[in-house]
Design an enzyme around this catalytic site. Structure first.
Site, PDB file in Angstrom:
ATOM      1  N   LYS A   1       0.842  -1.208   0.000  1.00  0.00           N
ATOM      2  CA  LYS A   1       0.000   0.000   0.000  1.00  0.00           C
ATOM      3  C   LYS A   1       0.874   1.254   0.000  1.00  0.00           C
ATOM      4  O   LYS A   1       0.656   2.164  -0.782  1.00  0.00           O
ATOM      5  CB  LYS A   1      -0.917   0.052   1.237  1.00  0.00           C
TER       6      LYS A   1
ATOM      7  N   ARG B   1      -8.866   1.238   8.992  1.00  0.00           N
ATOM      8  CA  ARG B   1      -8.405  -0.101   9.331  1.00  0.00           C
ATOM      9  C   ARG B   1      -9.423  -0.840  10.199  1.00  0.00           C
ATOM     10  O   ARG B   1      -9.200  -1.994  10.537  1.00  0.00           O
ATOM     11  CB  ARG B   1      -7.111   0.031  10.118  1.00  0.00           C
TER      12      ARG B   1
ATOM     13  N   ARG C   1      12.566  -1.451  11.053  1.00  0.00           N
ATOM     14  CA  ARG C   1      11.279  -1.174  11.726  1.00  0.00           C
ATOM     15  C   ARG C   1      11.042  -2.256  12.764  1.00  0.00           C
ATOM     16  O   ARG C   1      10.991  -3.429  12.433  1.00  0.00           O
ATOM     17  CB  ARG C   1      10.151  -1.192  10.682  1.00  0.00           C
TER      18      ARG C   1
ATOM     19  N   ARG D   1      -0.058  -8.957  13.710  1.00  0.00           N
ATOM     20  CA  ARG D   1      -0.633  -7.934  12.812  1.00  0.00           C
ATOM     21  C   ARG D   1      -1.538  -8.563  11.756  1.00  0.00           C
ATOM     22  O   ARG D   1      -2.568  -8.001  11.386  1.00  0.00           O
ATOM     23  CB  ARG D   1       0.467  -7.117  12.158  1.00  0.00           C
TER      24      ARG D   1
HETATM   25  P1  ADP Z   1       1.666  -1.979   7.873  1.00  0.00           P
HETATM   26  O1  ADP Z   1       2.901  -2.354   7.164  1.00  0.00           O
HETATM   27  O2  ADP Z   1       1.314  -2.926   8.995  1.00  0.00           O
HETATM   28  O3  ADP Z   1       0.522  -1.702   6.965  1.00  0.00           O
HETATM   29  P2  ADP Z   1       1.670   0.794   8.839  1.00  0.00           P
HETATM   30  O4  ADP Z   1       2.933   1.514   8.631  1.00  0.00           O
HETATM   31  O5  ADP Z   1       0.504   1.149   7.997  1.00  0.00           O
HETATM   32  O6  ADP Z   1       2.065  -0.721   8.693  1.00  0.00           O
HETATM   33  O7  ADP Z   1       1.192   0.877  10.373  1.00  0.00           O
HETATM   34  C1  ADP Z   1       2.051   0.512  11.418  1.00  0.00           C
HETATM   35  C2  ADP Z   1       1.270   0.423  12.731  1.00  0.00           C
HETATM   36  O8  ADP Z   1       0.651   1.700  13.030  1.00  0.00           O
HETATM   37  C3  ADP Z   1       0.106  -0.562  12.745  1.00  0.00           C
HETATM   38  O9  ADP Z   1       0.518  -1.888  13.057  1.00  0.00           O
HETATM   39  C4  ADP Z   1      -0.802   0.052  13.844  1.00  0.00           C
HETATM   40  O10 ADP Z   1      -0.318  -0.239  15.145  1.00  0.00           O
HETATM   41  C5  ADP Z   1      -0.639   1.543  13.622  1.00  0.00           C
HETATM   42  N1  ADP Z   1      -1.672   2.077  12.708  1.00  0.00           N
HETATM   43  C6  ADP Z   1      -1.484   2.588  11.455  1.00  0.00           C
HETATM   44  N2  ADP Z   1      -2.642   2.966  10.907  1.00  0.00           N
HETATM   45  C7  ADP Z   1      -3.616   2.695  11.835  1.00  0.00           C
HETATM   46  C8  ADP Z   1      -5.041   2.828  11.869  1.00  0.00           C
HETATM   47  N3  ADP Z   1      -5.726   3.338  10.840  1.00  0.00           N
HETATM   48  N4  ADP Z   1      -5.700   2.442  12.990  1.00  0.00           N
HETATM   49  C9  ADP Z   1      -5.048   1.945  14.034  1.00  0.00           C
HETATM   50  N5  ADP Z   1      -3.717   1.766  14.069  1.00  0.00           N
HETATM   51  C10 ADP Z   1      -2.992   2.132  12.990  1.00  0.00           C
END
Ligand code: ADP
Length: 193
Positions: A14, A88, A133, A145
C-alpha cells in the site's frame, strides 16, 4: 485530482503504491503509519501512547486515528488525497463516511491489494532487516498484525463491496506491474472525470 483509499494486509505494498501514485498525480499521500511513526520519533504524548500498541502489533485506538485523518483531509481538499493505512476498522470506515459527507467530498476508488499470507510474512521480515522497523523485525509481531488484519480490517472489503466501490488488484506481482494496473484504472477515471 483522485481521492483513493488503499486496503490490504500489512506488507501488501500500500505504502509503495500510494507513494508512486502520489508523485505521478501530484496528490498528497496520507499514511497513518508514517504519521504515527513521526509522533513516536518526536516522543510526543500521542507518540508515546501509540508506540505501545504498534510494538505489540495492535491497532492504535480509533479516536486517535480519526482525529489525525480529519486534520489531514481538511488541509488541501482541491488536491485530492491518497489514504494509506486508514481506515483499518469498521468504526474508522464509518467515521470516514461521515467526515467526507461533512466536507462535501467523496472517494473515487477503494483499491484492495491482494497478497497471500506467506508472501506478506516474507516481505515484512525482509523490510524489518532493511529498514530496522521494530514491528517488522519480530515474526510473532508480524503474525499478530496479520491476525488483527483478518479480524478488524478484512471486514472492510465487504463494507466497500456492498457499496459497489471495491476494486481488487493483484498485489502479488512486481511493483511496476501493480503500478501499471493501478494507473490503467486511474486513467479510466481521469477520462470520465
Ligand atoms: P503496515 O505495514 O502494517 O501496513 P503501517 O505503517 O501502515 O504498517 O502501520 C504501522 C502500525 O501503526 C500498525 O501496526 C498500527 O499499530 C498503527 N496504525 C497505522 N494505521 C492505523 C489505523 N488506521 N488504525 C489503528 N492503528 C494504525
Amino acid at each position: 485530482m483522485p481521492r483513493l483509499i488503499f486496503l490490504g494486509p500489512p506488507g501488501a505494498g500500500k505504502g509503495t503504491q500510494a507513494e508512486r501514485l502520489a508523485a505521478i498525480y501530484h496528490t498528497p499521500k496520507i499514511s497513518t503509519g508514517d504519521l504515527l511513526r513521526a509522533e513516536v520519533k518526536a516522543q510526543t504524548p500521542l507518540g508515546c501512547q501509540a508506540k505501545v500498541y504498534m510494538d505489540a502489533g495492535e491497532l492504535v485506538p480509533d479516536e486517535v486515528l480519526i482525529g489525525m485523518v480529519k486534520g489531514q483531509l481538511q488541509q488541501s481538499p482541491e488536491e485530492g488525497w491518497i489514504l494509506d493505512g486508514f481506515p483499518r476498522t469498521l468504526a474508522q470506515a464509518e467515521a470516514l463516511e461521515e467526515l467526507l459527507q461533512e466536507l462535501g467530498q467523496d472517494y473515487d476508488y477503494v483499491l484492495n491489494l491482494e497478497v497471500p499470507d506467506e508472501v506478506v510474512v516474507a516481505r515484512l521480515l525482509a523490510r524489518g532487516k532493511e529498514q530496522g522497523r521494530s514491528d517488522d523485525a519480530d515474526r510473532s509481531v508480524i503474525l499478530k498484525r496479520l491476525e488483527v488484519y483478518r479480524q478488524q480490517t478484512a471486514p472492510l472489503i465487504d463494507f466497500y463491496e456492498a457499496k459497489g466501490r471495491l476494486q481488487r488488484v493483484n498485489g502479488n506481482q512486481p511493483m511496476e506491474s501493480v503500478q501499471e494496473h493501478l494507473q490503467a484504472l486511474l486513467e479510466g477515471f481521469r477520462r470520465t472525470a
